[in-house]
Design an enzyme around this catalytic site. Structure first.
Site, mmCIF file in Angstrom:
data_model
loop_
_atom_site.group_PDB
_atom_site.id
_atom_site.type_symbol
_atom_site.label_atom_id
_atom_site.label_comp_id
_atom_site.label_asym_id
_atom_site.label_seq_id
_atom_site.Cartn_x
_atom_site.Cartn_y
_atom_site.Cartn_z
ATOM 1 N N ASP A 28 0.827 -1.217 0.000
ATOM 2 C CA ASP A 28 0.000 0.000 0.000
ATOM 3 C C ASP A 28 0.853 1.256 0.000
ATOM 4 O O ASP A 28 0.528 2.242 -0.653
ATOM 5 C CB ASP A 28 -0.893 0.017 1.237
ATOM 6 N N LYS A 29 1.934 1.203 0.761
ATOM 7 C CA LYS A 29 2.758 2.401 0.896
ATOM 8 C C LYS A 29 3.425 2.757 -0.432
ATOM 9 O O LYS A 29 3.474 3.919 -0.821
ATOM 10 C CB LYS A 29 3.809 2.204 1.978
ATOM 11 N N GLU A 30 3.908 1.725 -1.121
ATOM 12 C CA GLU A 30 4.533 1.976 -2.425
ATOM 13 C C GLU A 30 3.490 2.491 -3.415
ATOM 14 O O GLU A 30 3.758 3.375 -4.220
ATOM 15 C CB GLU A 30 5.163 0.680 -2.959
ATOM 16 N N ASP A 32 0.728 4.134 -2.626
ATOM 17 C CA ASP A 32 0.394 5.516 -2.253
ATOM 18 C C ASP A 32 1.451 6.486 -2.771
ATOM 19 O O ASP A 32 1.134 7.598 -3.185
ATOM 20 C CB ASP A 32 0.282 5.652 -0.729
ATOM 21 N N SER A 76 -14.494 8.896 -1.768
ATOM 22 C CA SER A 76 -13.241 8.507 -1.143
ATOM 23 C C SER A 76 -12.949 9.515 -0.030
ATOM 24 O O SER A 76 -13.759 10.406 0.218
ATOM 25 C CB SER A 76 -12.160 8.532 -2.207
ATOM 26 N N GLU A 105 -11.957 9.161 14.421
ATOM 27 C CA GLU A 105 -12.481 7.801 14.303
ATOM 28 C C GLU A 105 -11.384 6.879 13.785
ATOM 29 O O GLU A 105 -10.484 7.313 13.093
ATOM 30 C CB GLU A 105 -13.652 7.770 13.300
ATOM 31 N N LYS A 107 -9.709 4.597 11.265
ATOM 32 C CA LYS A 107 -9.832 4.341 9.833
ATOM 33 C C LYS A 107 -9.601 2.847 9.660
ATOM 34 O O LYS A 107 -8.489 2.352 9.741
ATOM 35 C CB LYS A 107 -8.830 5.143 9.010
ATOM 36 N N ASP A 109 -9.132 -0.641 8.069
ATOM 37 C CA ASP A 109 -8.498 -1.067 6.828
ATOM 38 C C ASP A 109 -9.128 -2.379 6.367
ATOM 39 O O ASP A 109 -8.568 -3.455 6.523
ATOM 40 C CB ASP A 109 -6.992 -1.228 7.050
ATOM 41 N N ARG A 128 -18.383 -1.122 -2.672
ATOM 42 C CA ARG A 128 -18.243 0.237 -3.166
ATOM 43 C C ARG A 128 -18.154 0.318 -4.689
ATOM 44 O O ARG A 128 -18.709 1.225 -5.293
ATOM 45 C CB ARG A 128 -16.977 0.845 -2.565
ATOM 46 N N GLU A 162 -17.440 -0.949 7.293
ATOM 47 C CA GLU A 162 -16.307 -1.669 6.748
ATOM 48 C C GLU A 162 -16.417 -3.149 7.100
ATOM 49 O O GLU A 162 -16.671 -3.502 8.245
ATOM 50 C CB GLU A 162 -15.025 -1.078 7.352
ATOM 51 N N TYR A 210 -19.849 3.060 10.238
ATOM 52 C CA TYR A 210 -19.358 4.389 10.609
ATOM 53 C C TYR A 210 -20.143 5.570 10.064
ATOM 54 O O TYR A 210 -19.887 6.701 10.443
ATOM 55 C CB TYR A 210 -17.875 4.556 10.294
ATOM 56 N N LYS A 298 -3.169 9.367 7.521
ATOM 57 C CA LYS A 298 -2.681 8.000 7.315
ATOM 58 C C LYS A 298 -1.442 7.718 8.169
ATOM 59 O O LYS A 298 -0.520 8.528 8.221
ATOM 60 C CB LYS A 298 -2.311 7.794 5.838
ATOM 61 N N CYS A 390 22.834 -29.723 10.353
ATOM 62 C CA CYS A 390 22.911 -28.512 11.166
ATOM 63 C C CYS A 390 23.993 -27.570 10.616
ATOM 64 O O CYS A 390 25.125 -28.001 10.405
ATOM 65 C CB CYS A 390 23.224 -28.882 12.603
ATOM 66 N N CYS A 393 26.943 -27.506 13.430
ATOM 67 C CA CYS A 393 27.766 -28.652 13.810
ATOM 68 C C CYS A 393 27.737 -29.799 12.805
ATOM 69 O O CYS A 393 28.479 -30.761 12.942
ATOM 70 C CB CYS A 393 27.349 -29.173 15.180
ATOM 71 N N CYS A 406 18.379 -29.671 15.753
ATOM 72 C CA CYS A 406 19.697 -30.279 15.799
ATOM 73 C C CYS A 406 19.751 -31.103 17.087
ATOM 74 O O CYS A 406 19.570 -30.565 18.173
ATOM 75 C CB CYS A 406 20.791 -29.211 15.824
ATOM 76 N N CYS A 412 26.929 -28.927 19.853
ATOM 77 C CA CYS A 412 26.601 -28.022 18.750
ATOM 78 C C CYS A 412 26.942 -26.604 19.207
ATOM 79 O O CYS A 412 26.302 -26.060 20.107
ATOM 80 C CB CYS A 412 25.120 -28.133 18.418
HETATM 81 P P1 AMP Z 1 -9.393 5.179 0.803
HETATM 82 O O1 AMP Z 1 -9.933 3.827 0.406
HETATM 83 O O2 AMP Z 1 -8.001 5.075 1.335
HETATM 84 O O3 AMP Z 1 -9.632 6.213 -0.227
HETATM 85 O O4 AMP Z 1 -10.210 5.663 2.052
HETATM 86 C C1 AMP Z 1 -11.588 5.746 1.995
HETATM 87 C C2 AMP Z 1 -12.131 4.510 2.589
HETATM 88 O O5 AMP Z 1 -11.797 4.417 3.949
HETATM 89 C C3 AMP Z 1 -13.625 4.458 2.615
HETATM 90 O O6 AMP Z 1 -14.159 4.089 1.407
HETATM 91 C C4 AMP Z 1 -13.864 3.416 3.658
HETATM 92 O O7 AMP Z 1 -13.862 2.143 3.073
HETATM 93 C C5 AMP Z 1 -12.656 3.486 4.542
HETATM 94 N N1 AMP Z 1 -12.925 3.865 5.928
HETATM 95 C C6 AMP Z 1 -12.429 3.208 6.993
HETATM 96 N N2 AMP Z 1 -12.820 3.749 8.133
HETATM 97 C C7 AMP Z 1 -13.596 4.795 7.823
HETATM 98 C C8 AMP Z 1 -14.296 5.760 8.598
HETATM 99 N N3 AMP Z 1 -14.261 5.764 9.949
HETATM 100 N N4 AMP Z 1 -14.982 6.691 7.925
HETATM 101 C C9 AMP Z 1 -15.019 6.712 6.587
HETATM 102 N N5 AMP Z 1 -14.384 5.837 5.811
HETATM 103 C C10 AMP Z 1 -13.667 4.877 6.411
HETATM 104 ZN ZN ZN Z 2 24.021 -28.467 15.572
#
Ligand code: AMP
Ligand code: ZN
Length: 652
Positions: A28-30, A32, A76, A105, A107, A109, A128, A162, A210, A298, A390, A393, A406, A412
């Site tokens: 996800d980080k890459e 993003d 989003s 709140e 978030k 995942d 969605r 979620e 939520y 995030k 091993c 040893c 072992c 050993c």
């Molecule tokens: P993203 O998918 O990263 O664009 O983030 C938006 C998504 O976050 C939404 O579509 C939800 O699926 C999710 N989400 C998780 N927790 C929450 C929350 N407390 N409020 C709104 N969206 C949330």
């Molecule tokens: Zn050994």
């Protein structure tokens, strides 16, 4: 332009892998990072290519599901990763609406799910999709036990939340199947979008509600009212929700949640901050993609991917081999990671990772992160060979369950050195100056094999070790003294020092609490070891068998003969009389002042044992804010319940 098109194509490919196939090939980080770069490019050039992923909220719909047109579009969330960005957004809203308050709140995942109710009954649910049209997953959603099928409210209701799989459910699922699910988010997505609802049911999803898109005849003044309404109608809204008025309060919440999330049973990837006053939201409106009155802060990624370069095997004190993955260096939660554990050989087979493949790495509470599973099999990747001898040893290995051992207990080198280091280490006899490398030197010089043999060494002998003869042998003399000093030892530390398989700090403490003396422990029947909370068959057996081994008994007797004095009970560790001493304590809800880790550490230092679930054995429940089912259960069982203030007062 060319560069931009390439970036768009790349992100679209990843979007497809992620959203349509549920099979991401980068973290996800890459992802993003790529996405943010595109957003920035578009901003700078003012050009948005027609196929740009920034033009849509989600992906395409899979064949095989009916369409689910949303009555209210799913937006989003705008995202930020620094407090400066959040402050700017906050100030913009405050400038227009000074009385604004903001919710913080979790978030979640997982996977967005919209559910519709009429006449108090569940009607349908959809994913969605692209925000306008999703997939009809009514049959699948119905298998989610925390999604109510009946509610009190009789008007039409559209709820968004979620779909998630809790980490404990994921673990349970993985324990009972060969099909290993590597990541909770993908596991939930795969379950919800499975054409066979029975498969969905097997994975035990949860629903966290939520927000409300529509509630017939109802007007909610605030987000807080909305959440309250959801709770009253039997929805699970999670364990955390707060209303704040200043930016500092929000920052504090973010800091708190960033730490607290590591102990949660669900994946959280940030904090959603929302304008609480619903009627004011229209004044701020929406962009094409997201509402301007909400922001997702995030967290740093907990999971990244990298290339598995090699696997090396470490031999531990019990002879067990642990595979250590060597990976291409990668940033994970603020540290550069090059090594990660693969637990054992069985784990390698289950996860089907290969050398040269891309793997997921997850930060864990242990020192070394863990390889979660395969992200992508690359060309020329090859099987990880199962070692037959091993590495230390050369003895022929034994396969016991998922582990390789072992059998060469006494000869050993790695095994013996690890055993001696464990014995001398700070959780054990705590022998000052007897570091791992000194133990290696001692081993190489005299080949000692038994724990008690360390106490047979004298200052004169230490003088012969490299680096110990300096300053008229001061270092050697110090070590001799440290050995002598270490002989008075707390019972739990002594137990730890023995190096029994799978007996770590906590189990050693539990044993020291349960058994009054060493001979009680040595003579304990298997059943009474099993009575300790959290000790299972395997560990209990290790302990029981350890004290049935003549060589182990010999070493213990020698240690006592050489003057080791075990200190029992109160004198063992720093001790203060509080209501928690010797009690079984459960924490629930949000502790504002202390995080859970800290609270647990304090309680354990005060002689309590902190466990996760409320049962008849529980003595005290500490209930923070927004406490949930544990509180109800504790009430039903008549367990002593104290709040955070009282907890603070007791530990002062
Ligand atoms: P993203 O998918 O990263 O664009 O983030 C938006 C998504 O976050 C939404 O579509 C939800 O699926 C999710 N989400 C998780 N927790 C929450 C929350 N407390 N409020 C709104 N969206 C949330
Ligand atoms: Zn050994």
């Amino acid at each position: 332009m060319n560069e931009m098109q390439k970036l768009v194509d790349e992100i679209n490919k990843h979007c497809y892998n992620y959203y349509v196939l549920d099979n991401p090939t980068i973290s996800d980080k890459e992802f993003d990072a790529l996405y943010d770069r595109l957003v920035q490019m578009e901003r700078e050039t003012g050009i948005v290519l027609p196929t740009s992923p920034t033009q849509r909220v989600g992906g395409e719909i899979l064949d095989g599901f009916e369409k689910y047109p949303h009555e209210y579009r799913l937006y989003s969330l705008d995202k930020c990763q620094t407090k400066e960005e959040l402050l700017k957004w906050f100030n913009d809203i405050k400038a227009q609406f000074p009385a604004a308050t903001f919710t913080t709140e979790h978030k979640f995942d997982g996977l967005s799910l919209v559910a519709m109710y009429e006449n108090g009954q569940f009607v349908s649910a959809g994913t969605r999709g692209n925000g306008l049209v999703g997939e009809n997953v009514s049959a699948q959603a119905k298998t989610i036990k925390s999604l109510p099928l009946q509610i009190d409210f009789k008007g039409k209701l559209i709820v968004q939340g979620e779909a998630m799989i809790t980490l404990s459910n994921l673990k349970k699922f993985n324990e009972n199947t060969t099909e290993q699910l590597k990541n909770a988010r993908n596991a939930a997505a795969g379950a919800l979008r499975n054409l066979d609802p029975k498969k969905t049911a097997e994975r035990n999803l949860d629903f966290f509600a939520y927000t409300i898109h529509f509630a017939e005849g109802k007007n909610f003044a605030t987000q807080a009212e909305m959440i309250e309404f959801l709770k009253q109608n039997g929805f699970n809204t999670g364990t955390y929700f707060k209303v704040n008025s200043t930016i500092n309060q929000i920052f504090d919440e973010i800091d708190f949640l960033d730490t607290a999330r590591h102990h949660e049973n669900i994946l959280l990837d940030g904090v959603v901050v929302r304008l609480n006053e619903v009627d004011k939201r229209d004044e701020f409106g929406f962009t094409a993609k997201f509402p301007k009155w909400a922001m997702a802060y995030k967290f740093d990624a907990e999971e990244v991917s990298s290339i598995l370069k090699d696997v090396v095997w470490q031999v531990g004190r019990t002879g067990k081999l642990t595979p250590i993955a060597i990976i291409e260096p990668v940033e994970l939660a603020g540290a550069t990671i090059e090594r990660a554990t693969l637990n054992n050989f069985g784990d390698i087979q289950k996860k089907s990772v290969k050398i040269g493949s891309r793997v997921f790495v997850r930060r864990s509470n242990e020192v070394i992160p863990e390889i979660l599973g395969l992200a992508e099999e690359l060309p020329n990747s090859k099987e990880i060979p199962q070692p037959s001898i091993c590495p230390s040893c050369g003895a022929t290995l034994q396969e016991i369950g998922a582990n390789l051992f072992c059998p060469n207990h006494d000869d050993c080198p790695e095994q013996v050195i690890d055993r001696l280091a464990n014995f001398a280490g700070k959780h054990g006899m705590d022998i000052d100056g007897l570091s791992f490398s000194t133990i290696e030197k001692i081993y190489n010089a005299w080949g000692i094999k038994k724990l008690h043999e360390l106490y047979e060494l004298t200052g004169q002998e230490f003088m012969m070790l490299e680096g110990f003869d300096v300053k008229k042998g001061k270092r050697a003399k110090n070590l001799e003294k440290a050995l002598e000093d270490s002989k008075t030892v707390a019972f739990d530390k002594f137990i730890y020092a023995l190096g029994i398989g799978d007996v770590g700090v906590k189990t050693a403490k539990d044993l020291a609490k349960k058994f009054a003396t060493l001979s009680d422990l040595m003579n304990a029947p298997l059943e009474s070891i099993l009575e300790i909370n959290g000790i299972g068959d395997v560990v209990a057996n290790n302990i029981f068998e350890y004290f049935r081994n003549a060589d182990n008994i010999f070493q213990i007797n020698k240690l006592l003969e050489y003057g080791v004095k075990i200190v029992y009970g109160e004198k063992a560790t720093e001790f203060r009389e509080t209501i928690f001493n010797g009690k079984t304590v459960v924490l629930t809800g949000t502790l504002q002042a202390l995080g859970r880790t800290q609270a647990t550490a304090i309680l354990e230092a005060l002689g309590a044992s902190v466990v996760n679930t409320v049962s008849k054995k529980t003595d005290i429940l500490i209930a923070g804010e927004n406490a949930g089912s544990k509180l109800d259960k504790a009430r039903a069982l008549g367990i002593t319940i104290i709040d955070e203030q009282r907890f603070q007062d007791e530990i002062k």
